[in-house]
Scaffold this motif. Structure first.
Motif, PDB file in Angstrom:
ATOM      1  N   LEU A   1       0.818  -1.209   0.000  1.00 44.34           N
ATOM      2  CA  LEU A   1       0.000   0.000   0.000  1.00 44.34           C
ATOM      3  C   LEU A   1       0.855   1.263   0.000  1.00 44.34           C
ATOM      4  CD1 LEU A   1      -2.859  -1.023   2.438  1.00 44.34           C
ATOM      5  CD2 LEU A   1      -2.879  -1.002  -0.044  1.00 44.34           C
ATOM      6  N   GLY A   2       2.065   1.170   0.559  1.00 42.93           N
ATOM      7  CA  GLY A   2       2.946   2.346   0.576  1.00 42.93           C
ATOM      8  C   GLY A   2       3.538   2.664  -0.777  1.00 42.93           C
ATOM      9  N   ASN A   3       3.805   1.637  -1.587  1.00 39.63           N
ATOM     10  CA  ASN A   3       4.460   1.853  -2.878  1.00 39.63           C
ATOM     11  C   ASN A   3       3.497   1.831  -4.054  1.00 39.63           C
ATOM     12  OD1 ASN A   3       6.979   1.948  -1.582  1.00 39.63           O
ATOM     13  ND2 ASN A   3       7.226  -0.266  -1.722  1.00 39.63           N
ATOM     14  N   ALA A   4       2.432   1.066  -3.945  1.00 42.00           N
ATOM     15  CA  ALA A   4       1.490   0.951  -5.062  1.00 42.00           C
ATOM     16  C   ALA A   4       0.063   0.937  -4.532  1.00 42.00           C
ATOM     17  CB  ALA A   4       1.776  -0.313  -5.867  1.00 42.00           C
ATOM     18  N   GLY A   5      -0.218   1.876  -3.626  1.00 39.48           N
ATOM     19  CA  GLY A   5      -1.503   1.860  -2.934  1.00 39.48           C
ATOM     20  C   GLY A   5      -2.700   1.968  -3.852  1.00 39.48           C
ATOM     21  N   ALA A   6      -2.631   2.873  -4.849  1.00 40.15           N
ATOM     22  CA  ALA A   6      -3.780   3.071  -5.724  1.00 40.15           C
ATOM     23  C   ALA A   6      -4.046   1.819  -6.554  1.00 40.15           C
ATOM     24  CB  ALA A   6      -3.547   4.275  -6.631  1.00 40.15           C
ATOM     25  N   VAL A   7      -2.992   1.230  -7.122  1.00 41.39           N
ATOM     26  CA  VAL A   7      -3.155   0.029  -7.945  1.00 41.39           C
ATOM     27  C   VAL A   7      -3.609  -1.157  -7.089  1.00 41.39           C
ATOM     28  CG1 VAL A   7      -1.972  -1.623  -9.439  1.00 41.39           C
ATOM     29  CG2 VAL A   7      -1.446   0.823  -9.603  1.00 41.39           C
ATOM     30  N   ALA A   8      -2.969  -1.321  -5.917  1.00 42.70           N
ATOM     31  CA  ALA A   8      -3.334  -2.429  -5.035  1.00 42.70           C
ATOM     32  C   ALA A   8      -4.772  -2.270  -4.547  1.00 42.70           C
ATOM     33  CB  ALA A   8      -2.378  -2.484  -3.846  1.00 42.70           C
ATOM     34  N   GLY A   9      -5.151  -1.056  -4.163  1.00 41.59           N
ATOM     35  CA  GLY A   9      -6.521  -0.816  -3.721  1.00 41.59           C
ATOM     36  C   GLY A   9      -7.524  -1.077  -4.827  1.00 41.59           C
ATOM     37  N   PHE A  10      -7.168  -0.702  -6.056  1.00 41.21           N
ATOM     38  CA  PHE A  10      -8.042  -0.939  -7.197  1.00 41.21           C
ATOM     39  C   PHE A  10      -8.279  -2.441  -7.389  1.00 41.21           C
ATOM     40  CE2 PHE A  10      -9.147  -1.419 -11.636  1.00 41.21           C
ATOM     41  CZ  PHE A  10      -9.965  -0.326 -11.910  1.00 41.21           C
ATOM     42  N   ALA A  11      -7.184  -3.217  -7.318  1.00 41.78           N
ATOM     43  CA  ALA A  11      -7.294  -4.667  -7.522  1.00 41.78           C
ATOM     44  C   ALA A  11      -8.066  -5.331  -6.380  1.00 41.78           C
ATOM     45  CB  ALA A  11      -5.910  -5.279  -7.646  1.00 41.78           C
ATOM     46  N   LEU A  12      -7.740  -4.956  -5.131  1.00 39.99           N
ATOM     47  CA  LEU A  12      -8.400  -5.583  -3.984  1.00 39.99           C
ATOM     48  C   LEU A  12      -9.882  -5.245  -3.939  1.00 39.99           C
ATOM     49  CD1 LEU A  12      -5.651  -4.979  -1.273  1.00 39.99           C
ATOM     50  CD2 LEU A  12      -6.286  -7.171  -2.288  1.00 39.99           C
TER      51      LEU A  12
END
Length: 525
Positions: free
Chosen positions: A313-324
């Motif tokens: 979440l610290g490095n790719a929060g937007a992408v990770a949040g989108f996928a999750l």
């Protein structure tokens, strides 16, 4: 059917019992946040369609080993107690309740389920599609791995009420400390909120042994080693152990090993020595394996989970949040979302809150937005619109099953567009995590608006709540827009947007309808 129309919990329990085959067909009774979870001896004795039409029943999930009746938060606990009492008493009160209900039909709504009206056929067809999809997914997902995940979920689901209660108390205590109110009370609140979490390993051990067929107290005894302060004096792998090292994962592994040792002892220990040797060997052998192996391994895994979540979440929060956020609804549909509870619990143990839950909760926001679009687009289908209206209140509180199984999944495309809404909401919260503002929850279970009392992060409560609220709004708006624009093909609208037959009073002019020869519901605006 709105939950406002639901009968008293005792009456609802009496209505459900004969529809699942009666007391003699019920092996186990339990509940989670929203579902009455039953173990049935003969699945074929359950009358699914009749059960779905009961006032107060929001949905049905017959997936895996458990037969799950969705009743909603609050209601489910009261109904479960009444249902368990009926099962223990042989269910003698059940039959009459069902007969009375059958005589009533749907009189509260002014028509019976089988009167043949166009709007009722639409609702029944949608429910039938949902049932067929659930059955097909049950067959496709009956794999050993997913069966194991469901069993792990069964270990943690009974712990959710305590996690919620202690989490809210912890949040209240933090607020009082920040405001410097009641300083003499906050230490007591801290003890009340932290006591359960300090011993959660013991409860995990008890439930693990029970789930896998062992003696619960032996599982709890071995799991208690994980949190015993005296383990600090033990050297393993060249370093001293720490109380709590490995957390719930270590407790789960220790209790699972204890079950296997116990079963081995039951097979080989003479009956005359069983009462002495079996518990002794179970605790001794499993305990040694725990302190000289499992605690260390589980501790490394727990640390890796926390570091991975923070790094992701610290490095790719937007992408990770989108996928999750986008992928969580399919997990809910399959009933596998409960398997994430150990990860949430590990993060709460380590950091005081889980940063994953607010992101995953955005899936429910996308579902609500999609349902609102269905309500608008199918403006001529009063039956489906009633279903949406009755399922929206629990949906806003994070209970998504009624909307999933009753609306979006049977329609097909709206389920996909709901996932899109969840993805954008999750990406919104993930973006703020990446920018340095963590949004977490002190407990698991609730989502939607019900998650607000459990919010916590590394910044102030107001900022944390504002980001979470922003994520909900993004999820609502994106789910609505995606569903309104892409959720319906021309054929889907033609099939489901049928005009109900108008009730024309004598002497009154009928409302304008389709021109002669024009297909009902074919006009699309």
């Amino acid at each position: 059917m709105s939950t406002a129309d639901a009968p008293h919990p005792s009456a609802l329990a009496a209505q459900i019992l004969p529809l699942v085959g009666g007391a003699q067909n019920v092996e186990s009774v339990a509940h989670c946040m929203t579902r009455l979870r039953l173990g049935l001896r003969e699945r074929t004795l359950a009358r699914d369609e009749e059960l779905r039409t009961l006032p107060g029943v929001l949905g049905l999930v017959a997936d895996g080993d458990a037969y799950q009746v969705v009743l909603g938060p609050g209601v489910v606990g009261r109904v479960t107690r009444e249902f368990a009492s009926l099962v223990e008493g042989g269910g003698s009160a059940g039959g009459g309740a069902t007969e009375g209900r059958s005589a009533e039909g749907h009189s509260a709504e002014g028509h019976s389920a089988g009167d043949g009206s166009a709007e009722d056929r639409s609702a029944e067809d949608l429910a039938a599609r949902g049932a067929a999809l659930r059955a097909s997914r049950k067959r496709a997902n009956a794999t050993p791995l997913k069966h194991l995940l469901r069993r792990i979920a069964n270990i943690f689901v009974p712990l959710i009420p305590a996690l919620i209660g202690c989490g809210i108390i912890a949040g209240l205590n933090g607020l009082l400390i920040n405001l410097k109110w009641l300083p003499s009370v906050t230490p007591a609140l801290a003890a009340i909120a932290s006591g359960f979490m300090a011993l959660i390993a013991v409860f995990v051990g008890l439930n693990t042994a029970k789930e896998f067929g062992g003696t619960p107290v032996l599982g709890g005894a071995v799991a208690a080693i994980v949190v015993f302060p005296g383990v600090a004096k033990i050297d393993a792998f060249g370093q001293s152990l720490s109380p709590g090292q490995g957390g719930v994962l270590g407790a789960l592994a220790a209790a699972a090993l204890a079950v296997q040792v116990e079963k081995w002892c039951r097979r080989w220990v003479p009956e005359s020595l069983d009462v002495l040797l079996t518990p002794t060997l179970t605790v001794l052998l499993s305990g040694l394996a725990t302190v000289y192996g499992l605690m260390y391994v589980a501790g490394e895994v727990s640390t890796a989970i926390g570091e991975a979540a923070n790094r992701l979440l610290g490095n790719a929060g937007a992408v990770a949040g989108f996928a999750l956020g986008g992928l969580f609804l399919p997990l809910v549909m399959l009933g596998l979302h409960q398997a994430l509870i150990p990860i949430h619990t590990t993060l709460i143990e380590q950091q005081g809150y889980t940063v994953l839950l607010p992101i995953l909760a955005m899936a429910g926001a996308g579902q609500v937005g999609a349902a609102l679009a269905v309500y608008v687009r199918l403006r001529r289908n009063a039956s489906i619109r009633r279903t949406v209206k009755s399922a929206l209140p629990p949906g806003l509180l994070g209970v998504g099953e009624p909307l999933i199984y009753g609306v979006s999944l049977p329609l097909g495309r709206p389920f996909v567009t709901a996932c899109v809404g969840g993805a954008f909401g999750g990406g919104f919260i993930g973006l703020f995590n990446m920018l340095g503002t963590k949004v977490g929850a002190t407990a698991i279970g609730p989502s939607g608006w019900a998650l607000f009392p459990l919010l916590q992060g590394d910044k102030g409560l107001a900022e944390t709540a504002a980001i979470y609220a922003g994520g909900l709004l993004v999820g609502y708006a994106t789910g609505f827009a995606a569903t309104y624009a892409f959720g319906f093909s021309h054929e889907l609208l033609t099939e489901w947007n049928a005009e109900p037959k108008p009730d024309v009073e004598p002497g009154a002019a009928p409302e304008p309808g389709p021109a002669p020869g024009e297909a009902r519901g074919a006009r699309v605006t």
